[in-house]
Design a protein around this motif. Structure first.
Motif, PDB file in Angstrom:
ATOM      1  N   ALA A 197      -0.093 -33.235 -67.954  1.00 34.56           N
ATOM      2  CA  ALA A 197      -1.446 -32.754 -68.241  1.00 34.56           C
ATOM      3  C   ALA A 197      -2.316 -32.827 -66.990  1.00 34.56           C
ATOM      4  CB  ALA A 197      -2.068 -33.568 -69.376  1.00 34.56           C
ATOM      5  N   GLN A 198      -2.118 -33.880 -66.202  1.00 35.11           N
ATOM      6  CA  GLN A 198      -2.891 -34.022 -64.967  1.00 35.11           C
ATOM      7  C   GLN A 198      -2.539 -32.917 -63.975  1.00 35.11           C
ATOM      8  OE1 GLN A 198      -1.977 -37.413 -62.397  1.00 35.11           O
ATOM      9  NE2 GLN A 198      -4.165 -37.788 -62.151  1.00 35.11           N
ATOM     10  N   LEU A 199      -1.270 -32.549 -63.904  1.00 31.43           N
ATOM     11  CA  LEU A 199      -0.844 -31.478 -63.006  1.00 31.43           C
ATOM     12  C   LEU A 199      -1.514 -30.163 -63.393  1.00 31.43           C
ATOM     13  CD1 LEU A 199       1.202 -30.837 -60.651  1.00 31.43           C
ATOM     14  CD2 LEU A 199       2.698 -29.938 -62.444  1.00 31.43           C
ATOM     15  N   LEU A 200      -1.589 -29.886 -64.699  1.00 23.73           N
ATOM     16  CA  LEU A 200      -2.249 -28.666 -65.154  1.00 23.73           C
ATOM     17  C   LEU A 200      -3.730 -28.687 -64.792  1.00 23.73           C
ATOM     18  CD1 LEU A 200      -0.612 -28.073 -68.666  1.00 23.73           C
ATOM     19  CD2 LEU A 200       0.195 -27.393 -66.405  1.00 23.73           C
ATOM     20  N   ASP A 201      -4.345 -29.852 -64.909  1.00 26.49           N
ATOM     21  CA  ASP A 201      -5.761 -29.972 -64.530  1.00 26.49           C
ATOM     22  C   ASP A 201      -5.949 -29.720 -63.043  1.00 26.49           C
ATOM     23  OD1 ASP A 201      -6.509 -30.535 -67.114  1.00 26.49           O
ATOM     24  OD2 ASP A 201      -6.516 -32.716 -66.832  1.00 26.49           O
ATOM     25  N   MET A 202      -5.007 -30.210 -62.235  1.00 25.32           N
ATOM     26  CA  MET A 202      -5.107 -30.025 -60.789  1.00 25.32           C
ATOM     27  C   MET A 202      -5.099 -28.544 -60.407  1.00 25.32           C
ATOM     28  SD  MET A 202      -2.646 -32.936 -59.165  1.00 25.32           S
ATOM     29  CE  MET A 202      -3.146 -34.659 -59.040  1.00 25.32           C
ATOM     30  N   ALA A 203      -4.411 -27.725 -61.202  1.00 32.09           N
ATOM     31  CA  ALA A 203      -4.331 -26.296 -60.892  1.00 32.09           C
ATOM     32  C   ALA A 203      -5.679 -25.609 -61.086  1.00 32.09           C
ATOM     33  CB  ALA A 203      -3.272 -25.630 -61.756  1.00 32.09           C
ATOM     34  N   ASP A 204      -6.541 -26.163 -61.934  1.00 28.28           N
ATOM     35  CA  ASP A 204      -7.909 -25.660 -62.119  1.00 28.28           C
ATOM     36  C   ASP A 204      -7.927 -24.178 -62.490  1.00 28.28           C
ATOM     37  OD1 ASP A 204     -10.655 -25.915 -62.226  1.00 28.28           O
ATOM     38  OD2 ASP A 204     -10.953 -25.513 -60.102  1.00 28.28           O
ATOM     39  N   GLY A 205      -7.059 -23.789 -63.443  1.00 30.31           N
ATOM     40  CA  GLY A 205      -7.077 -22.418 -63.940  1.00 30.31           C
ATOM     41  C   GLY A 205      -6.413 -21.394 -63.051  1.00 30.31           C
ATOM     42  N   ASP A 206      -5.771 -21.832 -61.964  1.00 35.45           N
ATOM     43  CA  ASP A 206      -5.150 -20.935 -60.983  1.00 35.45           C
ATOM     44  C   ASP A 206      -3.634 -20.990 -61.160  1.00 35.45           C
ATOM     45  OD1 ASP A 206      -3.975 -19.832 -58.656  1.00 35.45           O
ATOM     46  OD2 ASP A 206      -5.713 -20.338 -57.440  1.00 35.45           O
ATOM     47  N   GLY A 207      -3.043 -19.889 -61.640  1.00 32.03           N
ATOM     48  CA  GLY A 207      -1.612 -19.869 -61.898  1.00 32.03           C
ATOM     49  C   GLY A 207      -0.786 -20.023 -60.650  1.00 32.03           C
ATOM     50  N   ARG A 208      -1.202 -19.375 -59.565  1.00 32.44           N
ATOM     51  CA  ARG A 208      -0.457 -19.498 -58.313  1.00 32.44           C
ATOM     52  C   ARG A 208      -0.486 -20.930 -57.803  1.00 32.44           C
ATOM     53  NH1 ARG A 208      -2.391 -15.318 -56.078  1.00 32.44           N
ATOM     54  NH2 ARG A 208      -4.283 -16.327 -55.293  1.00 32.44           N
ATOM     55  N   ALA A 209      -1.647 -21.583 -57.930  1.00 32.51           N
ATOM     56  CA  ALA A 209      -1.751 -22.978 -57.502  1.00 32.51           C
ATOM     57  C   ALA A 209      -0.823 -23.865 -58.322  1.00 32.51           C
ATOM     58  CB  ALA A 209      -3.191 -23.466 -57.624  1.00 32.51           C
ATOM     59  N   LEU A 210      -0.738 -23.606 -59.623  1.00 34.07           N
ATOM     60  CA  LEU A 210       0.149 -24.413 -60.471  1.00 34.07           C
ATOM     61  C   LEU A 210       1.597 -24.273 -60.029  1.00 34.07           C
ATOM     62  CD1 LEU A 210       0.709 -26.190 -62.960  1.00 34.07           C
ATOM     63  CD2 LEU A 210       0.952 -24.078 -64.278  1.00 34.07           C
ATOM     64  N   LEU A 211       2.038 -23.055 -59.769  1.00 34.46           N
ATOM     65  CA  LEU A 211       3.434 -22.853 -59.377  1.00 34.46           C
ATOM     66  C   LEU A 211       3.727 -23.510 -58.033  1.00 34.46           C
ATOM     67  CD1 LEU A 211       3.995 -19.166 -60.515  1.00 34.46           C
ATOM     68  CD2 LEU A 211       4.731 -21.263 -61.651  1.00 34.46           C
ATOM     69  N   ASN A 212       2.762 -23.472 -57.125  1.00 32.06           N
ATOM     70  CA  ASN A 212       2.961 -24.144 -55.834  1.00 32.06           C
ATOM     71  C   ASN A 212       3.057 -25.661 -56.018  1.00 32.06           C
ATOM     72  OD1 ASN A 212       2.921 -21.722 -54.457  1.00 32.06           O
ATOM     73  ND2 ASN A 212       0.736 -21.830 -54.004  1.00 32.06           N
ATOM     74  N   LEU A 213       2.211 -26.205 -56.897  1.00 31.22           N
ATOM     75  CA  LEU A 213       2.268 -27.648 -57.176  1.00 31.22           C
ATOM     76  C   LEU A 213       3.582 -28.016 -57.852  1.00 31.22           C
ATOM     77  CD1 LEU A 213      -1.371 -28.246 -58.484  1.00 31.22           C
ATOM     78  CD2 LEU A 213      -0.430 -29.024 -56.307  1.00 31.22           C
ATOM     79  N   ALA A 214       3.989 -27.186 -58.822  1.00 28.62           N
ATOM     80  CA  ALA A 214       5.240 -27.458 -59.539  1.00 28.62           C
ATOM     81  C   ALA A 214       6.429 -27.429 -58.586  1.00 28.62           C
ATOM     82  CB  ALA A 214       5.425 -26.442 -60.661  1.00 28.62           C
ATOM     83  N   GLU A 215       6.405 -26.506 -57.629  1.00 28.38           N
ATOM     84  CA  GLU A 215       7.503 -26.418 -56.673  1.00 28.38           C
ATOM     85  C   GLU A 215       7.564 -27.673 -55.799  1.00 28.38           C
ATOM     86  OE1 GLU A 215       9.564 -22.820 -54.208  1.00 28.38           O
ATOM     87  OE2 GLU A 215       7.369 -22.893 -54.262  1.00 28.38           O
ATOM     88  N   GLN A 216       6.403 -28.199 -55.428  1.00 34.92           N
ATOM     89  CA  GLN A 216       6.385 -29.447 -54.664  1.00 34.92           C
ATOM     90  C   GLN A 216       6.971 -30.595 -55.483  1.00 34.92           C
ATOM     91  OE1 GLN A 216       2.760 -30.496 -52.413  1.00 34.92           O
ATOM     92  NE2 GLN A 216       1.947 -28.507 -53.042  1.00 34.92           N
ATOM     93  N   VAL A 217       6.549 -30.678 -56.739  1.00 34.66           N
ATOM     94  CA  VAL A 217       7.008 -31.780 -57.590  1.00 34.66           C
ATOM     95  C   VAL A 217       8.510 -31.710 -57.799  1.00 34.66           C
ATOM     96  CG1 VAL A 217       6.865 -32.759 -59.918  1.00 34.66           C
ATOM     97  CG2 VAL A 217       4.775 -32.039 -58.739  1.00 34.66           C
ATOM     98  N   MET A 218       9.031 -30.508 -57.999  1.00 35.04           N
ATOM     99  CA  MET A 218      10.463 -30.350 -58.229  1.00 35.04           C
ATOM    100  C   MET A 218      11.288 -30.753 -57.010  1.00 35.04           C
ATOM    101  SD  MET A 218      11.404 -29.422 -61.239  1.00 35.04           S
ATOM    102  CE  MET A 218      11.143 -28.385 -62.696  1.00 35.04           C
ATOM    103  N   ALA A 219      10.697 -30.698 -55.832  1.00 41.73           N
ATOM    104  CA  ALA A 219      11.438 -31.040 -54.614  1.00 41.73           C
ATOM    105  C   ALA A 219      11.551 -32.544 -54.405  1.00 41.73           C
ATOM    106  CB  ALA A 219      10.752 -30.396 -53.401  1.00 41.73           C
ATOM    107  N   TRP A 220      10.770 -33.332 -55.165  1.00 44.21           N
ATOM    108  CA  TRP A 220      10.824 -34.775 -54.993  1.00 44.21           C
ATOM    109  C   TRP A 220      12.080 -35.358 -55.616  1.00 44.21           C
ATOM    110  CZ3 TRP A 220       5.208 -35.448 -57.153  1.00 44.21           C
ATOM    111  CH2 TRP A 220       4.297 -34.959 -56.214  1.00 44.21           C
ATOM    112  N   LYS A 221      12.607 -36.383 -55.006  1.00 46.47           N
ATOM    113  CA  LYS A 221      13.742 -37.115 -55.591  1.00 46.47           C
ATOM    114  C   LYS A 221      13.175 -38.333 -56.311  1.00 46.47           C
ATOM    115  CE  LYS A 221      16.959 -35.681 -51.956  1.00 46.47           C
ATOM    116  NZ  LYS A 221      17.540 -34.623 -52.803  1.00 46.47           N
ATOM    117  N   THR A 222      13.238 -38.314 -57.622  1.00 47.93           N
ATOM    118  CA  THR A 222      12.671 -39.394 -58.442  1.00 47.93           C
ATOM    119  C   THR A 222      13.727 -39.936 -59.392  1.00 47.93           C
ATOM    120  OG1 THR A 222      11.892 -37.812 -60.100  1.00 47.93           O
ATOM    121  CG2 THR A 222      10.362 -38.382 -58.325  1.00 47.93           C
ATOM    122  N   GLU A 223      13.658 -41.240 -59.620  1.00 51.02           N
ATOM    123  CA  GLU A 223      14.609 -41.860 -60.549  1.00 51.02           C
ATOM    124  C   GLU A 223      14.098 -41.829 -61.978  1.00 51.02           C
ATOM    125  OE1 GLU A 223      15.388 -45.754 -59.161  1.00 51.02           O
ATOM    126  OE2 GLU A 223      16.374 -45.096 -57.295  1.00 51.02           O
ATOM    127  N   ALA A 224      12.788 -41.722 -62.146  1.00 48.88           N
ATOM    128  CA  ALA A 224      12.192 -41.690 -63.479  1.00 48.88           C
ATOM    129  C   ALA A 224      10.970 -40.792 -63.433  1.00 48.88           C
ATOM    130  CB  ALA A 224      11.800 -43.101 -63.930  1.00 48.88           C
TER     131      ALA A 224
END
Length: 440
Positions: A197-224
């Protein structure tokens, strides 16, 4: 030349990695997320496509809501050549080449949809240059702007194009877009529900911004899955969409003013902090807040103006961010103060009367007579010194001779103006009493 502008297919295999936002670009209008009020069956674009009568358009909306995508898909669905230019990088020689290429296409039986990004950046002469090519059918113009077309585009151009308002994506729209991104990448975002929900808020109504943020998050190596705190530590919140000289500036100051007028301190504080967070000059806000005190509160609470001036001075002494608290306190005080626009309305009515009556002189009775000649002319003759009159009120006429007495100030039955109304009514009764005595 047209290769500079036309989106021609690549001549060889494209092996370069494509950004997520580009990979998820819709291929049909039905795949566009959001903007159903425009592209739906009953929306203006849906009706145009159904009837086969597409007209020139101006898309007005914030970044990342699909302006470019919709324009490209309109060209595809109407078999028009799609040509995209940006007003930032395109000069008059480039425009001539674009129009010439469009004329060649038309001669060969194909129309051109010319998409102009940031169209408001073109000056008046450049905007006028589109008109003959729109009128003779050489191009079908689709402009995109983040600024209010009423202020930024020529009336002649607006009269030949329909303005369609595209809205920022809702939370549900962004969620659908996030799900589409997860399907493309074959796994869910490594976030807890709260962090998502916080990630969606960060996009602030901008679809392109959301996809760029999502792409960054997906590139992270996380255990949980990451929680909101971890997400915030790794990502910076996207800057609020706010232009101190653009449409957002006027929309937000209007929202602040009307919230104060509507006696809603919570909403007023929200809009005040939105503007401060967007980088608005606190001195501008201090000036506008003081105006609110004069315009919407006036003499219903004479202290309100002093509160605003003190807050302004406090900001000047403390600076940011400490001084901004004083502005917040002033906004809260104004919101809860009794409201009256009687003084503001009286001033406007008196100004109207002043413009109407022109150069009418004051009556001689209230003119000073420092010279013998002026006394001989009757200046000051018959003037009654109000302090010597009963109740310190002579009831004389102070308007120009022959001008009907004006009634401008009509105090409200609110706040301190309740007391002023009593005084005004008392003077009105005394004036009538004096006049009656003079008539008798």
């Amino acid at each position: 030349m047209s290769d500079l502008f036309d989106k021609a297919p690549a001549t060889g295999p494209d092996t370069a990695p494509r950004p997520l936002a580009d990979r998820l670009r819709p291929q049909r209008l039905s795949e566009v997320i959001g903007q159903g009020h425009v592209i739906g069956p009953n929306g203006p674009l849906g009706v145009m496509l159904e009837s086969g009568t597409l007209s020139s358009l101006v898309f007005w909306g914030p970044p990342g809501v699909g302006k470019t995508t919709i324009a490209r898909l309109l060209a595809h669905e109407t078999d028009l050549a799609f040509v995209q230019i940006s007003a930032i990088f395109t000069g008059v020689p480039d425009l001539r080449k674009v129009f010439e290429a469009a004329r060649h296409r038309r001669a060969n039986g194909q129309g051109t949809l010319l998409f102009v990004d940031e169209i408001h950046r073109f000056n008046k002469a450049q905007q006028d240059g589109f008109l003959p090519h729109m009128e003779d059918g050489t191009i079908l113009l689709v402009g995109a702007t983040t600024e209010n077309p009423s202020f930024e585009l020529n009336a002649a151009l607006l009269s030949r194009a329909q303005v369609l308002v595209l809205e920022r994506l809702s939370h549900d729209d962004l969620e659908r877009l996030a799900q589409r991104a997860e399907a493309d990448m074959g796994r869910p975002l490594p976030l807890t529900a709260e962090a998502r929900a916080q990630l969606l808020d960060m996009a602030d109504g901008d679809g392109r911004a959301l996809l760029n943020l999502a792409e960054q998050v997906m590139a992270w190596k996380t255990e949980a899955p990451l929680d909101p705190t971890s997400l915030q530590a790794r990502l910076q919140r996207r800057a609020a969409q706010y232009d101190k000289s653009g449409d957002a500036h006027y929309n937000l100051i209007s929202a602040l003013h009307k919230s104060v007028r509507g006696s809603d301190p919570d909403a007023a504080l929200y809009w005040l902090t939105r503007m401060l967070d967007g980088g608005e000059d606190p001195r501008y806000l201090a000036r506008r807040i003081t105006r609110m005190a004069v315009e919407d509160i006036g003499l219903a609470d004479p202290q309100a103006q002093r509160v605003c001036l003190d807050a302004w001075e406090t900001y000047e002494r403390l600076g940011s961010p400490e001084g901004e608290l004083a502005l917040g306190q002033a906004v809260t005080y104004l919101s809860l103060a009794p409201k009256s626009n009687a003084g503001y309305a009286a001033y406007k009515e008196a100004m109207r009367a002043a413009k109407t009556t022109g150069s009418e002189p004051p009556p001689k009775i209230i003119r000073n007579a420092p010279t013998k000649l002026m006394k001989e002319q009757g200046y000051g003759k018959g003037y009654e010194y109000d302090h010597d009159a009963e109740d310190a009120f002579s009831g004389q006429n102070y308007f120009p001779d022959g001008m009907k007495r004006g009634v401008y100030y009509l105090p409200k039955e609110r706040g301190f103006e309740r007391e002023l109304k009593k005084r005004l009514d008392w003077f009105v009764s005394l004036r009538a009493k004096r006049k009656k005595g003079q008539d008798e």
